[in-house]
Scaffold this active site. Structure first.
Site, mmCIF file in Angstrom:
data_model
loop_
_atom_site.group_PDB
_atom_site.id
_atom_site.type_symbol
_atom_site.label_atom_id
_atom_site.label_comp_id
_atom_site.label_asym_id
_atom_site.label_seq_id
_atom_site.Cartn_x
_atom_site.Cartn_y
_atom_site.Cartn_z
ATOM 1 N N SER A 39 -16.124 19.655 7.080
ATOM 2 C CA SER A 39 -15.123 18.779 6.484
ATOM 3 C C SER A 39 -14.433 19.545 5.371
ATOM 4 C CB SER A 39 -15.769 17.512 5.934
ATOM 5 O OG SER A 39 -14.844 16.799 5.136
ATOM 6 N N GLY A 40 -13.141 19.708 5.486
ATOM 7 C CA GLY A 40 -12.381 20.465 4.493
ATOM 8 C C GLY A 40 -12.469 19.880 3.102
#
Length: 102
Positions: A88-89
Site C-alpha cells: 500500500s503506497g
C-alpha cells in the site's frame, strides 16, 4: 497516527512482535509475520481499527524488525474487513514518516 494525502494510517512502532510472539519465529519474513497476524492476531487489528478507537477508513501498520540484511525494519499492513494487503503506497509513506519522526 499519520496520514498521506488524507488517507489515515495508525503506525504501531512497538509491541506488535510481542503480541505475535507465541507464533512468530525469530528471523521470520514479513510474509510469515503477515500470516501470523492474519491467523492468530486479528484481535489486535480489531482493537485498533474498529469503533470506538477507529473508523471505516482506518488502517494499521505493525512495524517489526527485519530479517533482511541491510533493512532495519519491515511492516505488516492491516485494513478493515480482515484485509492484510501485500502493498500500500500510502501506508508505506506513513510508516516511513513515523520512523523518521520517532
Amino acid at each position: 497516527d499519520c496520514h498521506a494525502g488524507g488517507e489515515p494510517a495508525r503506525v504501531v512502532l512497538s509491541g506488535a512482535a510481542e503480541a505475535a510472539s507465541p507464533w512468530l519465529k525469530a528471523g521470520a519474513s514479513m510474509m510469515a509475520a503477515r500470516q501470523v497476524f492474519m491467523e492468530h492476531c486479528d484481535h489486535v487489528r480489531q482493537r485498533l481499527l474498529l469503533e470506538p478507537r477507529g473508523y471505516p477508513c482506518q488502517n494499521a501498520n505493525y512495524v517489526l524488525e527485519s530479517s533482511l540484511p541491510g533493512a532495519a525494519f519491515g511492516f505488516v499492513i492491516a485494513e478493515q474487513n480482515k484485509i492484510y494487503p501485500l502493498m500500500s503506497g500510502h501506508n508505506c509513506i506513513c510508516v516511513a514518516t513515523a520512523l523518521l519522526e520517532s
